[in-house]
Design a protein around this motif. Structure first.
Motif, mmCIF file in Angstrom:
data_model
loop_
_atom_site.group_PDB
_atom_site.id
_atom_site.type_symbol
_atom_site.label_atom_id
_atom_site.label_comp_id
_atom_site.label_asym_id
_atom_site.label_seq_id
_atom_site.Cartn_x
_atom_site.Cartn_y
_atom_site.Cartn_z
ATOM 1 N N LEU A 67 19.541 -3.706 0.252
ATOM 2 C CA LEU A 67 19.688 -5.149 0.347
ATOM 3 C C LEU A 67 18.356 -5.723 -0.128
ATOM 4 O O LEU A 67 17.381 -5.748 0.619
ATOM 5 C CB LEU A 67 20.024 -5.604 1.771
ATOM 6 N N ASP A 68 18.310 -6.101 -1.396
ATOM 7 C CA ASP A 68 17.028 -6.369 -2.061
ATOM 8 C C ASP A 68 16.543 -7.798 -1.875
ATOM 9 O O ASP A 68 16.418 -8.568 -2.842
ATOM 10 C CB ASP A 68 17.124 -6.020 -3.548
ATOM 11 N N PHE A 69 16.252 -8.185 -0.635
ATOM 12 C CA PHE A 69 15.484 -9.394 -0.395
ATOM 13 C C PHE A 69 14.056 -9.109 -0.869
ATOM 14 O O PHE A 69 13.419 -8.186 -0.382
ATOM 15 C CB PHE A 69 15.479 -9.758 1.082
ATOM 16 N N LYS A 70 13.564 -9.895 -1.788
ATOM 17 C CA LYS A 70 12.255 -9.606 -2.372
ATOM 18 C C LYS A 70 11.136 -9.983 -1.408
ATOM 19 O O LYS A 70 11.031 -11.141 -1.004
ATOM 20 C CB LYS A 70 12.100 -10.360 -3.697
ATOM 21 N N PRO A 71 10.290 -9.004 -1.041
ATOM 22 C CA PRO A 71 9.171 -9.325 -0.165
ATOM 23 C C PRO A 71 8.107 -10.119 -0.901
ATOM 24 O O PRO A 71 7.848 -9.888 -2.083
ATOM 25 C CB PRO A 71 8.642 -7.944 0.259
ATOM 26 N N GLU A 72 7.520 -11.066 -0.207
ATOM 27 C CA GLU A 72 6.522 -11.937 -0.815
ATOM 28 C C GLU A 72 5.317 -11.122 -1.303
ATOM 29 O O GLU A 72 4.757 -10.312 -0.563
ATOM 30 C CB GLU A 72 6.070 -12.986 0.199
ATOM 31 N N TYR A 90 5.103 -8.704 -3.483
ATOM 32 C CA TYR A 90 5.292 -7.314 -3.910
ATOM 33 C C TYR A 90 5.679 -7.282 -5.383
ATOM 34 O O TYR A 90 6.793 -7.654 -5.755
ATOM 35 C CB TYR A 90 6.361 -6.647 -3.049
ATOM 36 N N GLU A 91 4.762 -6.846 -6.229
ATOM 37 C CA GLU A 91 4.996 -6.837 -7.661
ATOM 38 C C GLU A 91 6.066 -5.827 -8.064
ATOM 39 O O GLU A 91 6.742 -5.992 -9.075
ATOM 40 C CB GLU A 91 3.686 -6.535 -8.393
ATOM 41 N N GLY A 92 6.226 -4.772 -7.273
ATOM 42 C CA GLY A 92 7.201 -3.746 -7.604
ATOM 43 C C GLY A 92 8.635 -4.218 -7.572
ATOM 44 O O GLY A 92 9.535 -3.552 -8.115
ATOM 45 N N SER A 93 8.883 -5.385 -6.944
ATOM 46 C CA SER A 93 10.270 -5.873 -6.877
ATOM 47 C C SER A 93 10.789 -6.318 -8.239
ATOM 48 O O SER A 93 11.999 -6.515 -8.406
ATOM 49 C CB SER A 93 10.374 -7.021 -5.873
ATOM 50 N N SER A 94 9.901 -6.473 -9.225
ATOM 51 C CA SER A 94 10.355 -6.868 -10.558
ATOM 52 C C SER A 94 11.251 -5.801 -11.178
ATOM 53 O O SER A 94 12.185 -6.108 -11.928
ATOM 54 C CB SER A 94 9.156 -7.134 -11.468
ATOM 55 N N LYS A 134 0.798 -1.224 0.000
ATOM 56 C CA LYS A 134 0.000 0.000 0.000
ATOM 57 C C LYS A 134 0.832 1.276 0.000
ATOM 58 O O LYS A 134 0.433 2.279 -0.605
ATOM 59 C CB LYS A 134 -0.957 0.006 1.193
ATOM 60 N N ASN A 135 1.978 1.285 0.683
ATOM 61 C CA ASN A 135 2.786 2.507 0.764
ATOM 62 C C ASN A 135 4.278 2.200 0.663
ATOM 63 O O ASN A 135 5.042 2.513 1.580
ATOM 64 C CB ASN A 135 2.506 3.246 2.085
ATOM 65 N N PRO A 136 4.726 1.597 -0.449
ATOM 66 C CA PRO A 136 6.150 1.253 -0.550
ATOM 67 C C PRO A 136 7.055 2.476 -0.564
ATOM 68 O O PRO A 136 8.230 2.383 -0.180
ATOM 69 C CB PRO A 136 6.228 0.489 -1.878
ATOM 70 N N GLU A 137 6.540 3.646 -0.986
ATOM 71 C CA GLU A 137 7.359 4.859 -1.015
ATOM 72 C C GLU A 137 7.737 5.328 0.378
ATOM 73 O O GLU A 137 8.665 6.122 0.548
ATOM 74 C CB GLU A 137 6.634 5.971 -1.779
ATOM 75 N N GLN A 138 7.048 4.812 1.394
ATOM 76 C CA GLN A 138 7.375 5.210 2.761
ATOM 77 C C GLN A 138 8.493 4.350 3.357
ATOM 78 O O GLN A 138 8.658 4.279 4.569
ATOM 79 C CB GLN A 138 6.118 5.193 3.628
ATOM 80 N N SER A 139 9.274 3.735 2.485
ATOM 81 C CA SER A 139 10.506 3.083 2.948
ATOM 82 C C SER A 139 11.589 4.125 3.231
ATOM 83 O O SER A 139 12.602 3.817 3.854
ATOM 84 C CB SER A 139 11.006 2.076 1.916
ATOM 85 N N PHE A 140 11.386 5.356 2.771
ATOM 86 C CA PHE A 140 12.224 6.492 3.165
ATOM 87 C C PHE A 140 11.320 7.687 3.410
ATOM 88 O O PHE A 140 10.442 7.998 2.587
ATOM 89 C CB PHE A 140 13.251 6.854 2.087
ATOM 90 N N ILE A 141 11.522 8.340 4.550
ATOM 91 C CA ILE A 141 10.760 9.547 4.872
ATOM 92 C C ILE A 141 11.736 10.600 5.407
ATOM 93 O O ILE A 141 12.567 10.312 6.270
ATOM 94 C CB ILE A 141 9.655 9.299 5.911
ATOM 95 N N TYR A 142 11.621 11.790 4.853
ATOM 96 C CA TYR A 142 12.380 12.936 5.363
ATOM 97 C C TYR A 142 11.430 13.810 6.170
ATOM 98 O O TYR A 142 10.340 14.162 5.698
ATOM 99 C CB TYR A 142 12.975 13.732 4.212
ATOM 100 N N PHE A 143 11.831 14.133 7.406
ATOM 101 C CA PHE A 143 11.019 14.960 8.289
ATOM 102 C C PHE A 143 11.697 16.319 8.462
ATOM 103 O O PHE A 143 12.775 16.414 9.054
ATOM 104 C CB PHE A 143 10.859 14.302 9.666
ATOM 105 N N GLU A 144 11.058 17.341 7.938
ATOM 106 C CA GLU A 144 11.589 18.691 8.120
ATOM 107 C C GLU A 144 11.021 19.297 9.399
ATOM 108 O O GLU A 144 9.806 19.303 9.605
ATOM 109 C CB GLU A 144 11.221 19.571 6.923
ATOM 110 N N ASN A 145 11.906 19.784 10.237
ATOM 111 C CA ASN A 145 11.527 20.392 11.507
ATOM 112 C C ASN A 145 11.119 21.839 11.263
ATOM 113 O O ASN A 145 11.952 22.679 10.920
ATOM 114 C CB ASN A 145 12.697 20.317 12.483
#
Length: 489
Positions: free
Chosen positions: A461-466, A468-472, A411-422
């Motif tokens: 470290l690209d262990f493919k999650p079960e 997840y189509e985006g890992s292709s 649902k939210n793979p882009e949230q594997s990185f988040i930048y928080f501006e204070n």
């Protein structure tokens, strides 16, 4: 024997006049809290308790359990060292504990309130391919000279220039987990084996970069993941503090340098899961104390007060439930009161309860000046595994960059990185679609392009999650590094 009898009589008195569920709750709080902070049934769903956690709990309490059959021979051999020779409680009492957890646990965990991060605009994002295969990066460091050190699960060590071209490539004996640059030499910590294990194949080595010769400084380490060096007794010799993460066994160990390649080992914490340590004089007595994150069950951040002569007294600063998955921490003064605060992530999701957890995320704990810490900020982030606090926008306060190794890929793979501006004490989240180009295990912040502001590096470290189509696309375009170039300057 007399003390054990008193404890048993006390337990019998406490549970004697209660309902079965109340008896189970009382027993759970007595027995479970003996090993770690009590874990509320609401923190996991019913199925996870029944199929995974409770069988593992029975195994560790010395009872017959289905968890035994799921372990490899090596795992079982290591685990049995930590298991009591006699069961800690009766089968009847454990059934009461089981019924309590299953009656109180929800069918599923509630998702956190939805937050919509904004598009990341402060950084220019670039993807770096270092190999044609799926990247398996285990270590990422950038030093002040502009050299970037990239370690791999395949035992490789790459030295990159600031333009990310490969300067040198080395092959180590095992995957590296941490390093310190000494100019012409590199201190490098080798894990032995990266997967969970209790073997003593890890070591700390001194690599001479020009000649490629390596010298073992300390060997026989249990899956070491982090180290620091410092002269702790004023004899002008570097001592080494090493996190031996291990699996069922492990320790936080201090190696006193005796000279001539000899060391005297001091066990600071005799339990597995040592993840990271920070050396700091916390009480102003001129001696460096140790702040350590301990995971693997009894999850906590401890302060080990230096009493001198390699004697350290432990103080627990923060303690967390065993299912939290503590993963990383840093210290920084967020409120500028002169005392160090704690930035903490929890999201390790690879053990016995691999479900999305709404309490995973990034937290700040403020210090009241007396080493008492209170949570002041929490951002839910599934699988949060690492965070750094830096003034990335140079406005005088600390921003935060965080990664997740176990995000919600569906649902939210882009949230594997988040930048928080204070912004005036409020941390506003920003994400980028490029963060879906890999699975980020490690990160660092440094001024890579030497323009006066801090950039961010992520290693995959690209262990493919079960499922997840985006890992292709990871296979088609194997991004080893994600480079977030700060556009401030």
């Amino acid at each position: 024997m007399r003390n054990r009898l008193i404890v048993c009589l006390g337990i019998a008195f406490l549970v004697g006049c209660k309902s079965d569920v109340e008896k189970g709750e009382q027993l759970a709080k007595i027995y479970c809290a003996g090993c770690h902070q009590f874990t509320s049934p609401e923190l996991l769903d019913k199925s996870t308790w029944e199929k995974s956690i409770l069988p593992e709990m029975a195994f560790r309490m010395g009872l017959s359990s289905s968890a035994t059959a799921k372990k490899t021979f090596d795992d079982l051999t290591s685990a049995l060292i930590t298991i009591p020779s006699q069961p800690l409680l009766s089968k009847t009492d454990f059934e009461l504990i089981t019924n309590y957890f299953l009656s109180a646990a929800p069918d599923s965990l509630k998702r956190p309130d939805k937050i919509l991060p904004s598009p990341l605009i402060q950084f220019e994002v670039n993807q770096i391919e270092l190999t044609k295969r799926l990247p398996l990066i285990s270590m990422l460091n950038a030093d002040s000279s502009g050299t970037i050190y990239v370690g791999g699960r395949d035992r490789s060590l790459l030295l990159l220039n600031s333009d990310f071209s490969i300067k040198e490539k080395y092959l180590l004996d095992s995957p590296p987990s941490a390093s310190h640059s000494l100019g012409t030499n590199l201190l490098c910590l080798e894990m032995g084996m990266m997967d969970p294990n209790d073997n003593t194949n890890g070591k700390l080595v001194d690599l001479t970069l020009e000649t490629r010769n390596t010298k073992t400084i300390i060997d026989s380490l249990k899956r070491p993941v982090y180290f620091e060096k410092a002269d702790l007794n004023g004899d002008h010799l570097d001592d080494y503090l090493i996190c031996e993460f291990g699996n069922y066994t492990g320790k936080l160990e201090l190696f006193e340098n005796l000279g001539n390649g000899k060391f005297n080992a001091h066990t600071i914490e005799p339990s597995p899961g040592a993840r990271k340590i920070i050396l700091r004089d916390c009480n102003g007595d001129g001696k460096k104390d140790i702040i350590a994150l301990m995971t693997q069950g009894d999850e906590r951040i401890n302060l080990y007060v230096n009493k001198g002569n390699f004697d350290f007294s432990p103080v627990t600063l923060l303690r967390f439930p065993a299912v939290y998955g503590s993963s990383y921490f840093e210290i920084a003064d967020f409120n500028k009161d002169g005392f160090f605060d704690i930035l903490y992530t929890n999201g390790d999701n690879s053990d016995f309860s691999m479900i999305l957890k709404p309490y995973h995320g990034v937290r700040i704990f403020l210090n009241d000046g007396h080493q008492q810490f209170k949570e002041s900020w929490f951002y839910p982030m599934y699988g949060a595994s690492w965070a750094v606090a830096r003034d990335f926008d140079q406005d005088g306060d600390l921003d935060i960059a965080a990664i997740s190794f176990f995000p919600d890929f569906n649902k939210n793979p882009e949230q594997s990185f988040i930048y928080f501006e204070n912004r005036d004490g409020k941390y506003l989240p920003f994400v980028t679609p490029e963060s879906t180009s890999g699975r980020w295990l490690v990160m660092d912040a440094a001024d890579i392009d030497k323009d006066g502001d801090l950039d961010i590096l992520l290693g995959a470290l690209d262990f493919k999650p079960e499922g997840y189509e985006g890992s292709s696309k990871w296979i088609a375009h194997p991004t080893s590094l994600l480079v977030l170039k700060n556009k401030l300057r």
